[in-house]
Design a protein around this motif. Sequence first.
Motif, PDB file in Angstrom:
ATOM      1  N   ILE A 127       0.843  -1.196   0.000  1.00 36.83           N
ATOM      2  CA  ILE A 127       0.000   0.000   0.000  1.00 36.83           C
ATOM      3  C   ILE A 127       0.879   1.247   0.000  1.00 36.83           C
ATOM      4  O   ILE A 127       0.658   2.183  -0.780  1.00 36.83           O
ATOM      5  CB  ILE A 127      -0.957  -0.005   1.219  1.00 36.83           C
ATOM      6  CG1 ILE A 127      -2.012  -1.103   1.065  1.00 36.83           C
ATOM      7  CG2 ILE A 127      -1.618   1.369   1.392  1.00 36.83           C
ATOM      8  CD1 ILE A 127      -2.820  -1.365   2.333  1.00 36.83           C
ATOM      9  N   LEU A 128       1.883   1.259   0.864  1.00 34.60           N
ATOM     10  CA  LEU A 128       2.776   2.419   0.928  1.00 34.60           C
ATOM     11  C   LEU A 128       3.504   2.657  -0.388  1.00 34.60           C
ATOM     12  O   LEU A 128       3.665   3.807  -0.815  1.00 34.60           O
ATOM     13  CB  LEU A 128       3.782   2.257   2.063  1.00 34.60           C
ATOM     14  CG  LEU A 128       3.225   2.590   3.435  1.00 34.60           C
ATOM     15  CD1 LEU A 128       4.182   2.137   4.519  1.00 34.60           C
ATOM     16  CD2 LEU A 128       2.948   4.069   3.553  1.00 34.60           C
ATOM     17  N   ALA A 129       3.938   1.590  -1.038  1.00 33.99           N
ATOM     18  CA  ALA A 129       4.622   1.748  -2.315  1.00 33.99           C
ATOM     19  C   ALA A 129       3.693   2.381  -3.352  1.00 33.99           C
ATOM     20  O   ALA A 129       4.113   3.222  -4.146  1.00 33.99           O
ATOM     21  CB  ALA A 129       5.134   0.402  -2.810  1.00 33.99           C
ATOM     22  N   VAL A 130       2.425   1.998  -3.313  1.00 28.14           N
ATOM     23  CA  VAL A 130       1.464   2.521  -4.273  1.00 28.14           C
ATOM     24  C   VAL A 130       1.156   3.996  -4.003  1.00 28.14           C
ATOM     25  O   VAL A 130       0.995   4.781  -4.934  1.00 28.14           O
ATOM     26  CB  VAL A 130       0.162   1.677  -4.265  1.00 28.14           C
ATOM     27  CG1 VAL A 130      -0.942   2.331  -5.055  1.00 28.14           C
ATOM     28  CG2 VAL A 130       0.447   0.272  -4.797  1.00 28.14           C
ATOM     29  N   ILE A 131       1.100   4.393  -2.731  1.00 24.27           N
ATOM     30  CA  ILE A 131       0.695   5.771  -2.414  1.00 24.27           C
ATOM     31  C   ILE A 131       1.854   6.697  -2.067  1.00 24.27           C
ATOM     32  O   ILE A 131       1.630   7.854  -1.707  1.00 24.27           O
ATOM     33  CB  ILE A 131      -0.355   5.800  -1.278  1.00 24.27           C
ATOM     34  CG1 ILE A 131       0.243   5.312   0.038  1.00 24.27           C
ATOM     35  CG2 ILE A 131      -1.601   5.026  -1.672  1.00 24.27           C
ATOM     36  CD1 ILE A 131      -0.642   5.576   1.242  1.00 24.27           C
ATOM     37  N   THR A 132       3.080   6.232  -2.179  1.00 28.72           N
ATOM     38  CA  THR A 132       4.238   7.040  -1.788  1.00 28.72           C
ATOM     39  C   THR A 132       4.260   8.396  -2.478  1.00 28.72           C
ATOM     40  O   THR A 132       4.539   9.417  -1.848  1.00 28.72           O
ATOM     41  CB  THR A 132       5.547   6.267  -2.053  1.00 28.72           C
ATOM     42  OG1 THR A 132       5.599   5.182  -1.122  1.00 28.72           O
ATOM     43  CG2 THR A 132       6.766   7.133  -1.871  1.00 28.72           C
ATOM     44  N   GLU A 133       3.971   8.423  -3.746  1.00 26.50           N
ATOM     45  CA  GLU A 133       3.990   9.697  -4.475  1.00 26.50           C
ATOM     46  C   GLU A 133       2.971  10.678  -3.889  1.00 26.50           C
ATOM     47  O   GLU A 133       3.265  11.859  -3.697  1.00 26.50           O
ATOM     48  CB  GLU A 133       3.701   9.453  -5.958  1.00 26.50           C
ATOM     49  CG  GLU A 133       3.934  10.662  -6.820  1.00 26.50           C
ATOM     50  CD  GLU A 133       3.761  10.311  -8.291  1.00 26.50           C
ATOM     51  OE1 GLU A 133       2.999  11.018  -8.957  1.00 26.50           O
ATOM     52  OE2 GLU A 133       4.389   9.329  -8.743  1.00 26.50           O
ATOM     53  N   GLY A 134       1.775  10.184  -3.582  1.00 21.78           N
ATOM     54  CA  GLY A 134       0.753  11.044  -2.986  1.00 21.78           C
ATOM     55  C   GLY A 134       1.160  11.538  -1.609  1.00 21.78           C
ATOM     56  O   GLY A 134       0.890  12.687  -1.251  1.00 21.78           O
ATOM     57  N   LEU A 135       1.825  10.689  -0.832  1.00 16.30           N
ATOM     58  CA  LEU A 135       2.303  11.115   0.485  1.00 16.30           C
ATOM     59  C   LEU A 135       3.398  12.167   0.354  1.00 16.30           C
ATOM     60  O   LEU A 135       3.433  13.134   1.120  1.00 16.30           O
ATOM     61  CB  LEU A 135       2.813   9.911   1.274  1.00 16.30           C
ATOM     62  CG  LEU A 135       1.760   8.894   1.705  1.00 16.30           C
ATOM     63  CD1 LEU A 135       2.420   7.670   2.321  1.00 16.30           C
ATOM     64  CD2 LEU A 135       0.745   9.514   2.647  1.00 16.30           C
ATOM     65  N   ALA A 136       4.270  11.997  -0.627  1.00 16.00           N
ATOM     66  CA  ALA A 136       5.312  13.012  -0.867  1.00 16.00           C
ATOM     67  C   ALA A 136       4.671  14.333  -1.280  1.00 16.00           C
ATOM     68  O   ALA A 136       5.121  15.407  -0.850  1.00 16.00           O
ATOM     69  CB  ALA A 136       6.289  12.516  -1.931  1.00 16.00           C
ATOM     70  N   ASP A 137       3.615  14.264  -2.086  1.00 13.83           N
ATOM     71  CA  ASP A 137       2.896  15.490  -2.471  1.00 13.83           C
ATOM     72  C   ASP A 137       2.280  16.166  -1.252  1.00 13.83           C
ATOM     73  O   ASP A 137       2.289  17.394  -1.143  1.00 13.83           O
ATOM     74  CB  ASP A 137       1.799  15.188  -3.491  1.00 13.83           C
ATOM     75  CG  ASP A 137       2.352  14.803  -4.853  1.00 13.83           C
ATOM     76  OD1 ASP A 137       3.553  15.058  -5.125  1.00 13.83           O
ATOM     77  OD2 ASP A 137       1.577  14.239  -5.661  1.00 13.83           O
ATOM     78  N   LEU A 138       1.726  15.373  -0.324  1.00 20.31           N
ATOM     79  CA  LEU A 138       1.163  15.926   0.917  1.00 20.31           C
ATOM     80  C   LEU A 138       2.236  16.636   1.727  1.00 20.31           C
ATOM     81  O   LEU A 138       1.995  17.701   2.294  1.00 20.31           O
ATOM     82  CB  LEU A 138       0.562  14.811   1.770  1.00 20.31           C
ATOM     83  CG  LEU A 138      -0.902  14.495   1.628  1.00 20.31           C
ATOM     84  CD1 LEU A 138      -1.267  13.314   2.522  1.00 20.31           C
ATOM     85  CD2 LEU A 138      -1.777  15.678   1.915  1.00 20.31           C
TER      86      LEU A 138
END
Length: 187
Positions: free
Chosen positions: A63-74
């Motif tokens: 899950i983290l690998a999939v959403i890492t980009e979105g978390l970096a954007d946050l």
Amino acid sequence: MATGSGARPLRADAVRNRRSVIEAARDAFALHGVTASLDDVARAAGVGPGTLYRHFPSRDDLILAVITEGLADLHRLGVELLDETDPLKAVSRWLEAFIEQCSMYDGLAQALARTPVHESDTCRLSLDAGTALIRRAAEAGALRADIDADDVRHLAAAIAWVGGQLPPDPDRRTRLLRMMLDGLRPR
């Protein structure tokens, strides 16, 4: 170059396999939420389950690998919003983005609330950015001084979860966030 759990770089085929698993998981999560079958993800990626688990020992890791980009954007958004002159507006914008991220896949809000997910550096940085904005707003008197940033984020994750459980309403999350922030203002 991508690396695994050790310090050695991954071979080119391992990098391809990892990328394929992430893309297949992204598609599966979009269709079935974050509880999608990992065996189906491996099959769609053209790898065996062992390869998937070698790269992602747990569902949370995937899950983290999939959403890492979105978390970096946050995280980036939070850092940018520290320059916003209106601290309440800054918190509101960051929480809107947080709710959007939590709403990306069915079940993601629950996954983001679990402790193991928070152990990721990317997740921690994104949450720290939100914490800084919440504290700044409290110190400026725009939010109650006794609020806890974790509680605010849990409320925002609940908004994301509720928004996904009820019949579609494009304005529901915005209304709920506004009500939440109104309740967090000093009396």
